[in-house]
Design an enzyme around this catalytic site. Structure first.
Site, PDB file in Angstrom:
ATOM      1  N   ASP A   5      46.104  65.609 -45.571  1.00 54.92           N
ATOM      2  CA  ASP A   5      45.586  64.844 -44.430  1.00 54.92           C
ATOM      3  C   ASP A   5      44.158  64.358 -44.645  1.00 54.92           C
ATOM      4  O   ASP A   5      43.805  63.225 -44.286  1.00 54.92           O
ATOM      5  CB  ASP A   5      45.617  65.690 -43.154  1.00 54.92           C
ATOM      6  CG  ASP A   5      47.012  65.949 -42.633  1.00 54.92           C
ATOM      7  OD1 ASP A   5      47.964  65.320 -43.130  1.00 54.92           O
ATOM      8  OD2 ASP A   5      47.154  66.797 -41.728  1.00 54.92           O
ATOM      9  N   HIS A   6      43.309  65.232 -45.200  1.00 55.80           N
ATOM     10  CA  HIS A   6      41.892  64.886 -45.241  1.00 55.80           C
ATOM     11  C   HIS A   6      41.530  63.962 -46.394  1.00 55.80           C
ATOM     12  O   HIS A   6      40.391  63.463 -46.436  1.00 55.80           O
ATOM     13  CB  HIS A   6      41.044  66.153 -45.214  1.00 55.80           C
ATOM     14  CG  HIS A   6      41.137  66.836 -43.883  1.00 55.80           C
ATOM     15  ND1 HIS A   6      40.743  66.219 -42.714  1.00 55.80           N
ATOM     16  CD2 HIS A   6      41.633  68.046 -43.518  1.00 55.80           C
ATOM     17  CE1 HIS A   6      40.972  67.031 -41.694  1.00 55.80           C
ATOM     18  NE2 HIS A   6      41.515  68.134 -42.156  1.00 55.80           N
TER      19      HIS A   6
ATOM     20  N   GLU B  71      54.485  67.551 -40.536  1.00 61.40           N
ATOM     21  CA  GLU B  71      53.956  68.152 -39.317  1.00 61.40           C
ATOM     22  C   GLU B  71      53.960  67.116 -38.207  1.00 61.40           C
ATOM     23  O   GLU B  71      53.545  65.973 -38.413  1.00 61.40           O
ATOM     24  CB  GLU B  71      52.533  68.674 -39.538  1.00 61.40           C
ATOM     25  CG  GLU B  71      52.470  69.905 -40.414  1.00 61.40           C
ATOM     26  CD  GLU B  71      51.080  70.505 -40.475  1.00 61.40           C
ATOM     27  OE1 GLU B  71      50.965  71.664 -40.892  1.00 61.40           O
ATOM     28  OE2 GLU B  71      50.098  69.812 -40.104  1.00 61.40           O
TER      29      GLU B  71
ATOM     30  N   THR C 288      40.944  69.732 -34.956  1.00 55.61           N
ATOM     31  CA  THR C 288      42.101  70.135 -35.737  1.00 55.61           C
ATOM     32  C   THR C 288      42.990  70.959 -34.825  1.00 55.61           C
ATOM     33  O   THR C 288      42.608  71.260 -33.694  1.00 55.61           O
ATOM     34  CB  THR C 288      41.670  70.939 -36.982  1.00 55.61           C
ATOM     35  OG1 THR C 288      42.823  71.255 -37.771  1.00 55.61           O
ATOM     36  CG2 THR C 288      40.970  72.232 -36.591  1.00 55.61           C
TER      37      THR C 288
ATOM     38  N   GLY D  63      44.923  72.774 -46.805  1.00 60.45           N
ATOM     39  CA  GLY D  63      44.505  71.400 -47.041  1.00 60.45           C
ATOM     40  C   GLY D  63      43.012  71.197 -47.150  1.00 60.45           C
ATOM     41  O   GLY D  63      42.499  70.823 -48.197  1.00 60.45           O
TER      42      GLY D  63
ATOM     43  N   HIS E 289      50.474  65.472 -41.621  1.00 57.91           N
ATOM     44  CA  HIS E 289      50.563  65.517 -40.159  1.00 57.91           C
ATOM     45  C   HIS E 289      50.313  64.114 -39.615  1.00 57.91           C
ATOM     46  O   HIS E 289      49.199  63.595 -39.703  1.00 57.91           O
ATOM     47  CB  HIS E 289      49.530  66.502 -39.609  1.00 57.91           C
ATOM     48  CG  HIS E 289      49.576  66.677 -38.120  1.00 57.91           C
ATOM     49  ND1 HIS E 289      48.714  67.520 -37.444  1.00 57.91           N
ATOM     50  CD2 HIS E 289      50.381  66.138 -37.165  1.00 57.91           C
ATOM     51  CE1 HIS E 289      48.979  67.475 -36.150  1.00 57.91           C
ATOM     52  NE2 HIS E 289      49.984  66.637 -35.951  1.00 57.91           N
TER      53      HIS E 289
ATOM     54  N   HIS F 163      46.228  77.531 -41.780  1.00 53.88           N
ATOM     55  CA  HIS F 163      45.133  77.067 -40.922  1.00 53.88           C
ATOM     56  C   HIS F 163      43.855  77.836 -41.247  1.00 53.88           C
ATOM     57  O   HIS F 163      43.758  79.034 -41.029  1.00 53.88           O
ATOM     58  CB  HIS F 163      45.422  77.192 -39.431  1.00 53.88           C
ATOM     59  CG  HIS F 163      44.513  76.304 -38.606  1.00 53.88           C
ATOM     60  ND1 HIS F 163      44.690  74.944 -38.499  1.00 53.88           N
ATOM     61  CD2 HIS F 163      43.389  76.584 -37.903  1.00 53.88           C
ATOM     62  CE1 HIS F 163      43.732  74.428 -37.745  1.00 53.88           C
ATOM     63  NE2 HIS F 163      42.929  75.397 -37.382  1.00 53.88           N
ATOM     64  N   GLY F 164      42.893  77.107 -41.783  1.00 53.03           N
ATOM     65  CA  GLY F 164      41.589  77.683 -42.078  1.00 53.03           C
ATOM     66  C   GLY F 164      41.527  78.525 -43.338  1.00 53.03           C
ATOM     67  O   GLY F 164      40.484  79.129 -43.621  1.00 53.03           O
TER      68      GLY F 164
ATOM     69  N   HIS G 102      44.313  60.100 -39.384  1.00 50.99           N
ATOM     70  CA  HIS G 102      44.277  60.166 -40.852  1.00 50.99           C
ATOM     71  C   HIS G 102      45.569  59.611 -41.459  1.00 50.99           C
ATOM     72  O   HIS G 102      45.614  58.463 -41.881  1.00 50.99           O
ATOM     73  CB  HIS G 102      43.940  61.580 -41.354  1.00 50.99           C
ATOM     74  CG  HIS G 102      44.541  62.721 -40.598  1.00 50.99           C
ATOM     75  ND1 HIS G 102      45.907  62.868 -40.388  1.00 50.99           N
ATOM     76  CD2 HIS G 102      43.957  63.810 -40.014  1.00 50.99           C
ATOM     77  CE1 HIS G 102      46.128  63.982 -39.725  1.00 50.99           C
ATOM     78  NE2 HIS G 102      44.980  64.572 -39.466  1.00 50.99           N
TER      79      HIS G 102
END
Length: 248
Positions: free
Chosen positions: A14-15, A75, A105, A218, A48, A196-197, A55
């Site tokens: 995504d990023h 996602e 997020t 990610g 996502h 996540h994280g 994004h």
């Protein structure tokens, strides 16, 4: 490596798209990142498609679906728009996530227990096109039980509270919650993933949890790639995960 020690890495790109959208350019290309990730050992690619399209864009998803050699994990929010799009592209895997426009997020897990009928219908709808759905949830017994009741084959446990912990005691407490969640999910016949994280300094204890199937990571990989390159960033993460899982 035995099946009990095996762990998969899903790389969220995504990023890469966030950087592209920041200037409205055609670069960097998420597809290039995905192909590099696969070459470096990623077991899947996660994207996502958010309601606000901040994004990843529809075109990214369509192209990725056609060219990936591994698999795409799509996602998505549980909305009619996203369900219809999923039916169009027919991903092998989808993960239902909660979503609000204002969040930076995804901020927490999906409340499956509070909307079982709605989520059950969505899971069944995608199952009809051969799509295996996982549910992004907090590691709470009631959410795990609800996921099993509605027939979801998999869950992804939200590791944000673990990642955000500020003291050793808090970190240990949150890791124990995840470990208990994995065990409870497995006892209910679910495939258990997490994400996540997670980053290079906190991933190993999670990867070492017996029964953990896949981690989706990610932001940390994309950030590290700025300094070492995308392939090297993926390889380093996979090495940490595999090493930790081998010690189960």
């Amino acid at each position: 490596m035995t099946e009990a020690n095996r762990i998969l890495l899903g790389v969220n790109i995504d990023h890469v798209a966030t950087l592209r959208q920041a200037r409205g350019t055609r670069y960097p290309d998420p597809l290039k990142a995905a192909l590099d990730a696969e070459e470096a050992g990623a077991d899947g690619i996660t994207v996502h498609l958010r309601e606000d399209r901040r994004h990843i864009q529809e075109r990214d998803v369509r192209v990725l679906k056609e060219v990936l050699q591994t698999r795409m994990n799509f996602e998505m929010g549980v909305t009619e728009e996203m369900l219809a799009f999923a039916e169009l592209i027919r991903p092998a895997h989808a993960c239902f996530v909660p979503e609000t426009r204002q969040e930076l997020t995804t901020e927490g897990g999906l409340d499956v227990a509070g909307q079982e009928a709605r989520i059950r219908a969505a899971v069944e709808r995608l199952a009809r096109i051969g799509c295996e759905v996982s549910l992004f949830i907090d590691a709470e017994p009631q959410q795990i039980e609800a996921a099993a009741r509605i027939g979801a084959p998999a869950v992804e446990l939200h590791t944000g509270r673990y990642a955000d912990a500020r003291t050793p005691a808090e970190t240990a407490r949150e890791l124990a919650r995840i470990r208990d969640g994995v065990e409870y999910g497995l006892s209910h016949g679910l495939i258990v993933n997490a994400g996540h994280g997670l980053h290079y300094h906190n991933v190993e204890p999670v990867a070492a949890i017996p029964g953990m199937h896949e981690l989706n990571i990610g932001h940390a990989i994309v950030a590290h790639a700025l300094f070492v390159g995308f392939k090297a960033a993926v390889q380093e993460m996979k090495l940490l995960m595999v090493g930790a899982a081998s010690r189960r």
